[in-house]
Every structure is written in C-alpha cells, then in structure tokens.
Design an enzyme around this catalytic site. Structure first.
Site, PDB file in Angstrom:
ATOM      1  CB  SER A  85       3.630 -51.502 -21.429  1.00 60.89           C
ATOM      2  OG  SER A  85       4.243 -52.679 -21.023  1.00 60.89           O
ATOM      3  CE  LYS A  86      -1.501 -48.574 -16.364  1.00 58.46           C
ATOM      4  NZ  LYS A  86      -2.717 -48.701 -16.326  1.00 58.46           N
ATOM      5  NE  ARG A  87       4.935 -55.986 -20.693  1.00 59.94           N
ATOM      6  CZ  ARG A  87       6.055 -56.283 -21.520  1.00 59.94           C
ATOM      7  NH1 ARG A  87       7.300 -57.090 -20.750  1.00 59.94           N
ATOM      8  NH2 ARG A  87       6.653 -56.142 -22.216  1.00 59.94           N
ATOM      9  CG  HIS A  88       8.629 -52.076 -19.724  1.00 64.72           C
ATOM     10  ND1 HIS A  88       7.775 -51.996 -20.625  1.00 64.72           N
ATOM     11  CD2 HIS A  88       9.639 -53.201 -19.856  1.00 64.72           C
ATOM     12  CE1 HIS A  88       8.475 -52.906 -21.520  1.00 64.72           C
ATOM     13  NE2 HIS A  88       9.079 -53.561 -20.988  1.00 64.72           N
ATOM     14  N   GLY A  89       7.037 -50.182 -15.482  1.00 67.33           N
ATOM     15  CA  GLY A  89       7.044 -49.163 -14.458  1.00 67.33           C
ATOM     16  C   GLY A  89       6.092 -48.195 -14.792  1.00 67.33           C
TER      17      GLY A  89
END
Ligand code: GLU
Length: 489
Positions: free
Chosen positions: A254-258
C-alpha cells in the site's frame, strides 16, 4: 477441442492504477499472448459513488505505457461490447429478473437503516455478519404492500441454506465453501445498478472468458459467482487466484510502503521494460533463478502453473538494480531520447530550452553506466548545462595539497590546455598525465582538483571525457574561476 484463451482485466475505475492490479493485467496479457488468445479490457464502473474522474484514462495510460495492448475493450471495440459495464445495465437487469422468476432470487425491501441496526446487533451478539433473510419468504400480499409503500427493492440471491460449493482453482487446487457461510447477497441495487457479483458473472459468461485471473482477495467471491453460474445455466470459467503483492513487512502493498501507482514509476524514471520484467517475477518465475527476461522470453515461457502460492514481496532495491540493467542495455540514441524529457523537467530553469540534442547525446555515454533511474540524469549532468558552478571552494584543495600547490596545479594546467587544439580525450590525457609528474603530484591530486574546477563536484564522470564534452572554452573559463576562488580563500 479446447476453448480459445480469452482473458479479461476488469478494473473498477475507483482510483489510480495500482501496481497490484496492473500485475494482474500483465498475467492476463502474458497468458493471452502465450496462447495466441485474446486479452480483453472491461471497465467495471457500476459503483457510481466510488467512480473517480480520470481513472479509466489513467488505467489505460498505464497499460499502454507497459505495452499491454488489449484486443477488445475501450477504444478498440470488439464483438462482445460495450466494454463499460455502465453501458450494459439491461443485461444485468434481465439476468436479475430471470433469477427472480426462476425462484433463485427475491426482492428485498429492507431499508438501509434496518440493515444497519441488524449489523450492529450482529456485532453485539458476536454473530457472523450477513443479511438475516427477512424478505426471503415474503408472501405475495406482503410484497404488494411494500410495493404500495413505494419502496424500491434490491434483488438478493437465494443462497442454498445447506451444502457446499467446490471448485478447482488452478493455483490453490480444490477449494470448498460451506453455503451456510454465505448470506443472501445483493445482485441488483435499488438504483438499478448491479453489484460486482452479478455484473462480473454475466459479463464473463457473455464475453466467453476462459480464465478468470485475479488476486487471492477475491477467492471468497468465487462460490457466490459459481452459484450464479449454476442458476443462470452458464458454464463457469477456470479460476486462477494469484497471491497478492506484499510490502517488506508482509502486509498488502500500500501507499505507506512507497509508490503504488504504475504511473508514479514512470514519473520516477523506471523503464516500462523493467516494470514488465519486475512485475512478472512478482509471483511467477521461469525457474526460480532467472531475473532478466525480455518481453518475448516472458510471453514464450509464461504459464499459470508457475505462479507461486506465496505472496510476493515488492523489493525496491531489486527494482532499481533491474532498471539499471535495462538502462545499460539501451542504445545511446534510445537512452538519450528517453532521458530528454527528464532533463527538460529536472534541470534548473536557468538552462535554455529546448536542450540541444547533439550536446545531450555527447553527455549521455558518460553516465549511462551509472544511472539507475532516468530521474537521476538531471542531477548527474547538471554541470554540463548550467553556467556558473556552485561549490565549496575548499574542495579544490585535494588531500595532501595546500592552497599554494592547488593554485600552481591549476595555473600550469591552464597554460598547458590553452594550446591544445583537438580538445579530445586522447590529447587531454597526453597533456595532463605527464603534468602531474612534472608538478610532483599524484595523478589523483591533480585530476581531483581539476575535476572540482570543471564540474564543481568531487565525484563525476571520467575527467578527460567530461572535459572534452564541456569543450575548451568552458573548461578554461571554469579553471580561471576556480583560481579566483582559490586565491580569495
Ligand atoms: N472489478 C474487480 C476489481 O476491481 C474485478 C475483480 C475480478 O477480476 O473479478 O478488481
């Protein structure tokens, strides 16, 4: 006779094209191209509230960028269109009506408020969620009363209360779902739009889809779909639920990974060839070891059987390594053309546009080996384009030198460079190498000081090549300005 391979990518236009979905599209496309079948793009735009403006265009843009061309779908048409579900509503309504008249579905008049209360109660009682089937057995009279009240019903499927649905997933083998874990799910909403389940089944059947390839998270929808196939008398496709892409912490990417939108990777300077190779290996492998596979090698060798069961971890280090490999493989001309837009965007605004292609073409071989993404190109080559360099003057004094020896080194270099006519790598080397000895300096000292003078940095592409591209006039000017800096230290 085996049926022709017809696979579809069926995105819902609810946002940007997530790499997880795009990887599904890639598997579809690879199977279609491997088997000489058809790859179909179908837009599942029936969730009006979640539809996002521009999402369809972004999805198509992502697919086109990767070269995942579709044989049927928006823009290209086909024999089974239209390929937007919002343009196929009559088909779903017909199917829903048929299911009701056969006794496989029913009208449900429960209000959203009642359903909300029911859900809250289920949570309180720690019961599994799901519709309590209040409208499943309404009498004709009760139904007529509800209609008279002006309530627009939804249509729900009459899930069998007992028994099981089994299917053979190409990746998971036999999968069994107990019917008592499946509620009477909605087929047609009160706004007349179908749910995912109904539209998906009607279309996969109408479009003669042979393999449904989708992420593992959809596996619990499959028994619902199979119940619908059966009730509608359709032949089900082969199901293939592939594992998800995970972040380094093993949770769903998800976005929080990149970055998760395929278009962000394009902006960040990754090549489409890299992304195709990299995404194909997220879950599929040729032999558990080959990392670099061309598009042709992928289509030649792709098989659903070699999709693994474990979630694939998105490894950014591997991606950037792989991009470097693909960048190095580009012809100089190709690399230059691809780098140009990144230079136009990334160089300071003081640099005159449009950039000179001839000049850029001379610079590119000096950095091609070192670049991992196209966005790095501007930073690495900026000193070739700008006028005044900005650097810390003390860097001109390389280790074991002092102000005086640095001034001397640059003074003498300047004198030696002035008469050099062909300012090419060979001539520069022939002049500067013996000069270090003459000055009693190590080559690294002299070249280090010169490098800072002409590039403004301690790390730069090979010195003679760099100077040759910069040209005599610019180099002399920069050495002169370095001398000025040194003297006023
Ligand atoms: N519209 C669904 C999605 O957004 C399709 C899932 C499927 O392939 O059945 O992914």
């Amino acid at each position: 006779m085996t049926k022709p391979v017809r696979v579809r990518f069926a995105p819902s236009p609810t946002g940007y094209p997530h790499v997880g979905n795009i990887r599904t599209a890639l598997f579809d496309w690879l199977l279609a191209r491997h088997a000489g079948g058809s790859f179909i793009l179908r837009v599942e735009d029936t969730d009006v509230a979640r539809r996002v403006e521009g999402a369809v265009e972004a999805i198509m843009d992502g697919l086109k960028w990767l070269g995942l061309d579709w044989d049927e779908g928006p823009e290209v048409g086909g024999n089974y269109g239209p390929y937007f579900q919002s343009q196929r509503l009559e088909l779903y309504r017909d199917a829903a009506r048929r299911l009701v008249s056969q006794g496989d579905a029913y009208y449900c008049y429960c209000s959203p408020q009642r359903l909300e209360e029911m859900r809250a109660e289920q949570v309180r009682q720690k019961q599994p969620p799901g519709y309590d089937r209040r409208c499943r057995n309404l009498t004709e009279l009760e139904r007529a009363q509800k209609e008279a009240e002006g309530i627009t019903p939804v249509v729900r499927f009459k899930t069998p209360l007992e028994g099981q649905t089994r299917f053979n997933d190409l990746i998971w083998g036999e999968v069994v779902f107990e019917h008592n874990t499946i509620d009477d799910f909605v087929l047609l909403k009160s706004d007349g739009y179908p749910t995912y389940h109904l539209a998906n089944v009607v279309d996969d059947s109408a479009m003669k889809i042979s393999h449904v390839i989708r992420a593992e998270e959809w596996i619990s929808s499959t028994p619902r779909h199979l119940l619908l196939y059966q009730a509608l008398g359709f032949e089900p496709p082969q199901f293939v639920h592939h594992p998800m892409i995970l972040g380094p912490d093993r949770s769903k990417l998800s976005k929080r990974h990149g970055a998760v939108s395929i278009l962000e990777y394009r902006e960040q300077g990754y090549l489409p060839e890299t992304m195709v190779n990299f995404l194909a290996l997220l879950g599929w492998s040729l032999d558990d070891k080959t990392e670099i596979l061309s598009r042709k090698e992928l289509t030649d060798n792709f098989s659903l059987e070699r999709i693994g069961r474990t979630g694939a971890i998105f490894d950014w280090n591997k991606l950037s390594w792989m991009n470097g490999v693909y960048i190095r493989r580009l012809s100089l001309e190709d690399f230059t053309q691809r780098a140009l837009p990144f230079l136009e965007k990334g160089l300071p605004s003081s640099v005159k546009r449009p950039l000179s292609i001839d000049y850029t073409r001379q610079i590119m071989p000096l950095i091609q080996e070192r670049v991992r993404t196209l966005t790095e190109v501007a930073g690495l080559t900026e000193f070739f384009f700008i006028d005044g360099l900005d650097y810390d003057s003390s860097l001109l004094i390389v280790k074991k030198m002092n102000q005086e020896s640095a001034v001397k080194a640059l003074e003498v270099s300047k004198q030696k460079l002035v008469p050099v006519e062909a300012f090419d790598t060979g001539s520069l080397e022939a002049v500067l190498r013996p000069l270090a000895v003459e000055l009693g300096l190590k080559a690294g000292q002299l070249f280090g000081s010169l490098r800072v003078a002409v590039t403004g940095r301690t790390v730069a592409p090979p010195l003679f090549e760099t100077m040759s591209v910069l040209g005599k006039e610019r180099c002399l000017e920069r050495v002169e300005s370095a001398l000025g800096r040194l003297r006023s230290l």
